[in-house]
Motif scaffolding. Structure first.
Motif, PDB file in Angstrom:
ATOM      1  N   THR A  48     -35.716 -29.572  88.880  1.00 30.48           N
ATOM      2  CA  THR A  48     -36.846 -29.182  89.728  1.00 30.48           C
ATOM      3  C   THR A  48     -37.865 -28.341  88.973  1.00 30.48           C
ATOM      4  O   THR A  48     -38.794 -27.802  89.575  1.00 30.48           O
ATOM      5  CB  THR A  48     -36.368 -28.390  90.967  1.00 30.48           C
ATOM      6  OG1 THR A  48     -35.791 -27.146  90.545  1.00 30.48           O
ATOM      7  CG2 THR A  48     -35.351 -29.195  91.753  1.00 30.48           C
ATOM      8  N   GLY A  78     -42.387 -21.864  96.079  1.00 34.02           N
ATOM      9  CA  GLY A  78     -42.295 -23.149  95.398  1.00 34.02           C
ATOM     10  C   GLY A  78     -41.007 -23.448  94.668  1.00 34.02           C
ATOM     11  O   GLY A  78     -40.334 -24.424  94.957  1.00 34.02           O
ATOM     12  N   ASN A  79     -40.587 -22.609  93.716  1.00 36.52           N
ATOM     13  CA  ASN A  79     -39.450 -22.964  92.868  1.00 36.52           C
ATOM     14  C   ASN A  79     -38.116 -22.849  93.591  1.00 36.52           C
ATOM     15  O   ASN A  79     -37.262 -23.732  93.480  1.00 36.52           O
ATOM     16  CB  ASN A  79     -39.460 -22.118  91.600  1.00 36.52           C
ATOM     17  CG  ASN A  79     -40.557 -22.517  90.645  1.00 36.52           C
ATOM     18  OD1 ASN A  79     -41.064 -23.631  90.703  1.00 36.52           O
ATOM     19  ND2 ASN A  79     -40.957 -21.612  89.768  1.00 36.52           N
ATOM     20  N   GLN A  82     -37.833 -25.754  95.984  1.00 36.01           N
ATOM     21  CA  GLN A  82     -37.422 -27.023  95.393  1.00 36.01           C
ATOM     22  C   GLN A  82     -35.946 -27.018  95.011  1.00 36.01           C
ATOM     23  O   GLN A  82     -35.247 -28.027  95.174  1.00 36.01           O
ATOM     24  CB  GLN A  82     -38.281 -27.314  94.158  1.00 36.01           C
ATOM     25  CG  GLN A  82     -39.729 -27.612  94.510  1.00 36.01           C
ATOM     26  CD  GLN A  82     -40.569 -27.829  93.258  1.00 36.01           C
ATOM     27  OE1 GLN A  82     -40.485 -28.870  92.624  1.00 36.01           O
ATOM     28  NE2 GLN A  82     -41.381 -26.843  92.906  1.00 36.01           N
ATOM     29  N   SER A 106     -48.844 -29.014  94.726  1.00 26.90           N
ATOM     30  CA  SER A 106     -47.852 -29.768  93.960  1.00 26.90           C
ATOM     31  C   SER A 106     -46.435 -29.341  94.335  1.00 26.90           C
ATOM     32  O   SER A 106     -45.533 -30.171  94.454  1.00 26.90           O
ATOM     33  CB  SER A 106     -48.094 -29.579  92.461  1.00 26.90           C
ATOM     34  OG  SER A 106     -48.048 -28.206  92.108  1.00 26.90           O
ATOM     35  N   LYS A 107     -46.229 -28.040  94.528  1.00 27.26           N
ATOM     36  CA  LYS A 107     -44.899 -27.550  94.879  1.00 27.26           C
ATOM     37  C   LYS A 107     -44.523 -27.940  96.302  1.00 27.26           C
ATOM     38  O   LYS A 107     -43.358 -28.259  96.583  1.00 27.26           O
ATOM     39  CB  LYS A 107     -44.830 -26.031  94.686  1.00 27.26           C
ATOM     40  CG  LYS A 107     -44.939 -25.598  93.226  1.00 27.26           C
ATOM     41  CD  LYS A 107     -44.786 -24.102  93.057  1.00 27.26           C
ATOM     42  CE  LYS A 107     -44.878 -23.705  91.585  1.00 27.26           C
ATOM     43  NZ  LYS A 107     -44.703 -22.255  91.381  1.00 27.26           N
ATOM     44  N   ARG A 110     -43.599 -31.704  96.225  1.00 25.44           N
ATOM     45  CA  ARG A 110     -42.322 -31.956  95.564  1.00 25.44           C
ATOM     46  C   ARG A 110     -41.158 -31.504  96.442  1.00 25.44           C
ATOM     47  O   ARG A 110     -40.094 -32.126  96.459  1.00 25.44           O
ATOM     48  CB  ARG A 110     -42.275 -31.272  94.196  1.00 25.44           C
ATOM     49  CG  ARG A 110     -43.036 -32.039  93.116  1.00 25.44           C
ATOM     50  CD  ARG A 110     -42.664 -31.568  91.729  1.00 25.44           C
ATOM     51  NE  ARG A 110     -43.122 -30.223  91.460  1.00 25.44           N
ATOM     52  CZ  ARG A 110     -44.282 -29.940  90.883  1.00 25.44           C
ATOM     53  NH1 ARG A 110     -45.108 -30.898  90.540  1.00 25.44           N
ATOM     54  NH2 ARG A 110     -44.626 -28.690  90.653  1.00 25.44           N
ATOM     55  N   THR A 111     -41.353 -30.409  97.184  1.00 19.86           N
ATOM     56  CA  THR A 111     -40.304 -29.938  98.093  1.00 19.86           C
ATOM     57  C   THR A 111     -40.064 -30.961  99.198  1.00 19.86           C
ATOM     58  O   THR A 111     -38.918 -31.276  99.541  1.00 19.86           O
ATOM     59  CB  THR A 111     -40.696 -28.579  98.693  1.00 19.86           C
ATOM     60  OG1 THR A 111     -40.923 -27.641  97.626  1.00 19.86           O
ATOM     61  CG2 THR A 111     -39.607 -28.046  99.606  1.00 19.86           C
ATOM     62  N   GLU A 274     -45.412 -22.474  83.760  1.00 14.96           N
ATOM     63  CA  GLU A 274     -46.249 -21.864  84.795  1.00 14.96           C
ATOM     64  C   GLU A 274     -46.458 -20.396  84.449  1.00 14.96           C
ATOM     65  O   GLU A 274     -45.880 -19.886  83.473  1.00 14.96           O
ATOM     66  CB  GLU A 274     -45.595 -22.017  86.160  1.00 14.96           C
ATOM     67  CG  GLU A 274     -44.236 -21.363  86.285  1.00 14.96           C
ATOM     68  CD  GLU A 274     -43.558 -21.717  87.592  1.00 14.96           C
ATOM     69  OE1 GLU A 274     -43.822 -21.011  88.572  1.00 14.96           O
ATOM     70  OE2 GLU A 274     -42.770 -22.686  87.625  1.00 14.96           O
ATOM     71  N   ASN A 304     -43.646 -25.354  86.684  1.00 18.60           N
ATOM     72  CA  ASN A 304     -44.320 -26.030  87.799  1.00 18.60           C
ATOM     73  C   ASN A 304     -45.732 -25.488  88.017  1.00 18.60           C
ATOM     74  O   ASN A 304     -46.029 -24.856  89.032  1.00 18.60           O
ATOM     75  CB  ASN A 304     -43.489 -25.887  89.082  1.00 18.60           C
ATOM     76  CG  ASN A 304     -42.190 -26.641  88.994  1.00 18.60           C
ATOM     77  OD1 ASN A 304     -42.149 -27.759  88.484  1.00 18.60           O
ATOM     78  ND2 ASN A 304     -41.114 -26.033  89.463  1.00 18.60           N
ATOM     79  N   ASP A 306     -49.765 -26.241  88.532  1.00 20.98           N
ATOM     80  CA  ASP A 306     -50.673 -27.279  89.007  1.00 20.98           C
ATOM     81  C   ASP A 306     -51.493 -27.821  87.835  1.00 20.98           C
ATOM     82  O   ASP A 306     -51.995 -27.050  87.000  1.00 20.98           O
ATOM     83  CB  ASP A 306     -51.609 -26.690  90.072  1.00 20.98           C
ATOM     84  CG  ASP A 306     -52.538 -27.730  90.667  1.00 20.98           C
ATOM     85  OD1 ASP A 306     -52.121 -28.438  91.589  1.00 20.98           O
ATOM     86  OD2 ASP A 306     -53.688 -27.825  90.179  1.00 20.98           O
TER      87      ASP A 306
END
Length: 408
Positions: A48, A78-79, A82, A106-107, A110-111, A274, A304, A306
């Motif tokens: 991820t 985000g992280n 995911q 984006s996060k 993806r999640t 990031e 991660n 953008d």
């Protein structure tokens, strides 16, 4: 309840085949610049894109059958989102993720792609956390904390075991701090193996939350940080206790240095990080004398970023290094002048990217005009050579600010 070295060792066994054992890569080019022997623990290569895979997997694996059936909920920008969503999907556990409204697109996407229900609410992480706990209570879900949880800390601590296996002679480890989960786990593992290793945490000037907490300061951090993954207002209580015992110092870095670190990692090491992931490198860039001559490991804890943001950071880096410049050139507004300017710039071996012919909106006489040109150049010295050549041919020239367009 706290996390022990035995918990971390059990977590390492449980993670075999579940997450990637990431490489510890020597950063040769950055080492030359910084004067230390630098190694990068590449957690951005996890499935991820961040270290959060580890703690999420251990926490979800510890659920009872009934808890797993009801499902879990997590709060994250985000992280962590995911990581929880990915492992919940793998283990067949329903997952709800509460993300703040400012979470990168984006996060968020993806999640969702990992099958989680995503709830976007709150203008701060704290507001999102409150919403997550309310939903957890209403729906009977198990809340998976991003850092203040012994299972999560144990999972993150497996990074420390791997570092010591790969580089037992390390003497300094630099780790970004948000809530403090990753540095807590790594510190427990590393100090058990080699007590004299220096553990250095990193926070941004906008969010020095753990540093403030350890010093008893009541200042409220905040702002729009490039390192959104460590933009935490309220660090963990469990992690604070561990950090107070095992971490030597917390370096505070400016936003500009994080931006430079992202650029340097891409250009010098071909690694995408990031903002939070580059914070360790930013701390070393910000104070190289502190790390000179030492064997240093820093964790690239996430990648991660953008793509549009990364593009902007890299372009600004070119401007900062003098490899992209905007010049304002004064001319007499007559046929053939633009061709002469292009010829002079071409002979100076610069590449013209854009040209703006300013006749109407600048305070210039009617028969004169300004030409703004954006150029690709070798470096700042090359820019000076181009300006000298233009002025020698009768074209007064100045460099415009990289950000505002105003003259400097």
């Amino acid at each position: 309840m706290t996390t022990t070295i035995d918990d971390i060792r059990r977590a390492a066994e449980a993670l075999k085949g579940q997450v990637i054992r990431t490489p510890l890569a020597p950063a040769a080019r950055l080492s030359e610049v910084l004067g230390c022997e630098l190694y990068l623990k590449l957690e951005n290569l996890q499935r991820t894109g961040s270290f959060k895979d580890r703690g999420a997997c251990i926490r979800l694996s510890s659920l009872s059958p009934e808890e797993a059936k009801r499902g879990v909920i997590a709060m994250s920008a985000g992280n962590h989102a995911q990581g929880v969503a990915y492992h919940a999907q793998r283990l067949g556990i329903p997952a709800t993720i509460v993300m703040p409204e400012f979470a990168p697109f984006s996060k968020v996407e993806r999640t969702r792609a990992f099958g989680a229900r995503v709830v976007l609410t709150g203008d701060t992480l704290d507001a999102s956390a409150q919403a997550a706990r309310q939903i957890a209570e209403e729906e009977g879900l198990t809340f998976v904390h991003p850092y203040d949880d012994p299972d999560v800390i144990a999972g993150q601590g497996t990074i420390g075991l791997e570092i010591m296996e790969d580089l037992p002679e390390v003497d300094t480890i630099v780790v970004p701090i948000g809530g403090g989960g990753i540095i807590s786990g790594i510190s427990i593992a590393v100090k058990d193996a080699k007590p004299d290793v220096r553990m250095i945490g990193v926070e941004t000037e906008l969010f020095p939350s753990m540093a403030n907490a350890l010093k008893g300061r009541g200042e409220l951090p905040g702002g729009s940080s490039l390192a959104d993954g460590i933009a935490v207002k309220n660090p963990g209580k469990m992690t604070q206790e561990i950090i107070s015992r095992l971490v030597e110092d917390i370096a505070i870095v400016p936003e500009t240095m994080i931006e430079i670190a992202i650029h340097r990692l891409v250009e010098e090491q071909k690694i995408v990080a990031e903002g939070a992931g580059a914070a360790g490198v930013a701390a070393i860039l910000n104070d190289p004398e502190r790390f000179a001559g030492r064997k240093v490991v820093t964790v690239i804890c996430g990648g991660n970023i953008d793509v549009r943001l990364l593009s902007g950071v890299l372009t600004r880096g070119l401007v900062r290094d003098g490899r992209m410049v905007r010049l304002r050139i004064g001319i007499v507004d007559q046929p053939g002048t633009l061709a002469r300017i292009a010829d002079i710039i071409g002979r100076a071996s610069a590449n013209i990217i854009e040209v703006y012919h300013q006749r109407l909106f600048h305070d210039v006489p009617a028969k004169r005009a300004d030409i703004d040109v954006v150029l690709e150049t070798r470096n700042s010295e090359h820019v000076n050579e181009i300006i000298a050549s233009l002025e020698k041919n009768g074209f007064p020239t100045r460099v415009l600010s990289a950000h505002s367009g105003d003259g400097v």
